[in-house]
Design a protein around this motif. Sequence first.
Motif, short mmCIF file in Angstrom:
data_model
loop_
_atom_site.label_atom_id
_atom_site.label_comp_id
_atom_site.label_asym_id
_atom_site.label_seq_id
_atom_site.Cartn_x
_atom_site.Cartn_y
_atom_site.Cartn_z
N LEU A 77 131.06 41.02 88.40
CA LEU A 77 129.87 40.99 87.55
C LEU A 77 128.93 42.14 87.89
O LEU A 77 128.40 42.82 87.01
N ILE A 78 128.72 42.35 89.19
CA ILE A 78 127.84 43.45 89.61
C ILE A 78 128.44 44.80 89.20
O ILE A 78 127.74 45.68 88.69
N GLY A 79 129.74 44.97 89.42
CA GLY A 79 130.41 46.22 89.10
C GLY A 79 130.45 46.50 87.61
O GLY A 79 130.67 47.64 87.19
N PHE A 80 130.26 45.46 86.80
CA PHE A 80 130.23 45.64 85.34
C PHE A 80 128.82 45.82 84.82
O PHE A 80 128.54 46.69 84.00
N LEU A 81 127.89 45.00 85.30
CA LEU A 81 126.53 44.99 84.74
C LEU A 81 125.74 46.25 85.09
O LEU A 81 124.97 46.74 84.26
N ILE A 82 125.90 46.76 86.30
CA ILE A 82 125.15 47.96 86.67
C ILE A 82 125.55 49.16 85.80
O ILE A 82 124.67 49.83 85.24
N PRO A 83 126.84 49.46 85.65
CA PRO A 83 127.20 50.56 84.74
C PRO A 83 126.76 50.30 83.30
O PRO A 83 126.35 51.23 82.60
N MET A 84 126.83 49.03 82.84
CA MET A 84 126.43 48.74 81.48
C MET A 84 124.94 49.01 81.28
O MET A 84 124.50 49.44 80.21
#
Length: 236
Positions: A77-84
């Motif tokens: 979730l962290i690895g997806f939300l930060i780039p998004m």
Amino acid sequence: MTPVRWPRNLALLTLFAAFLVLIAGPGIKSGILPWQAALLGFAVGALVCGVGAVAMLVALVRRHRSPLVMTALVVGLIGFLIPMSLIAEARGVPPIHDITTDTGNPPEFFAITPELRGPGTNPVTYDPAIAPLQAAAYPLVRPVTLAVTPSEAFFQAEKAARAMGWEIGATDSITGRIEATDTVPWWGFKDDIVIRLTPEGQGTRIDVRSKSRVGKGDVGVNARRITDYMNNLANG
């Protein structure tokens, strides 16, 4: 994959994808990774993190509640939300990388040459087509006039530049020019800045230009840098 092993394998893949996201900035900053490869890994890693996080939720619903699955869910979730969040921020600004307080006569770089910027970097010349895009996106990027002599203004301008943490490349109090380089935190991208001082009435006009060395867009970094500098200069 067997029904027992798929959560574990996808969890490990998700953790590896998160590593690609994490290593992108330090890889560029240290010079280990070319910026194009690092950004590609960042984007692919973010996508895999998102898919992996969904898969981990499915695994939890199916009672695969191991520490590895829980860890992969959080990390994914962290690895997806930060780039998004970065992508969402980038979509809100035009894809330009050269910002100046004077689009009609932008300050020129002299000391920071194309050779110094390195191969494959953006040219130091200004593209007039940027001007209307900047005006629409950053109407508050404007010059500042200080009610002091050029010599005093130069002292204040250089002091403010050093307070920003910029690496000063050249100063010329006679022509009223300061050139510097700023390194973007975490990513390590280098942006170049030129400050121009011009006598105006009883005061001195300060113009600034900030230009990214690589990339088409800058996610608003150059405009924020100029605004922050001008605010510091006006209030200092």
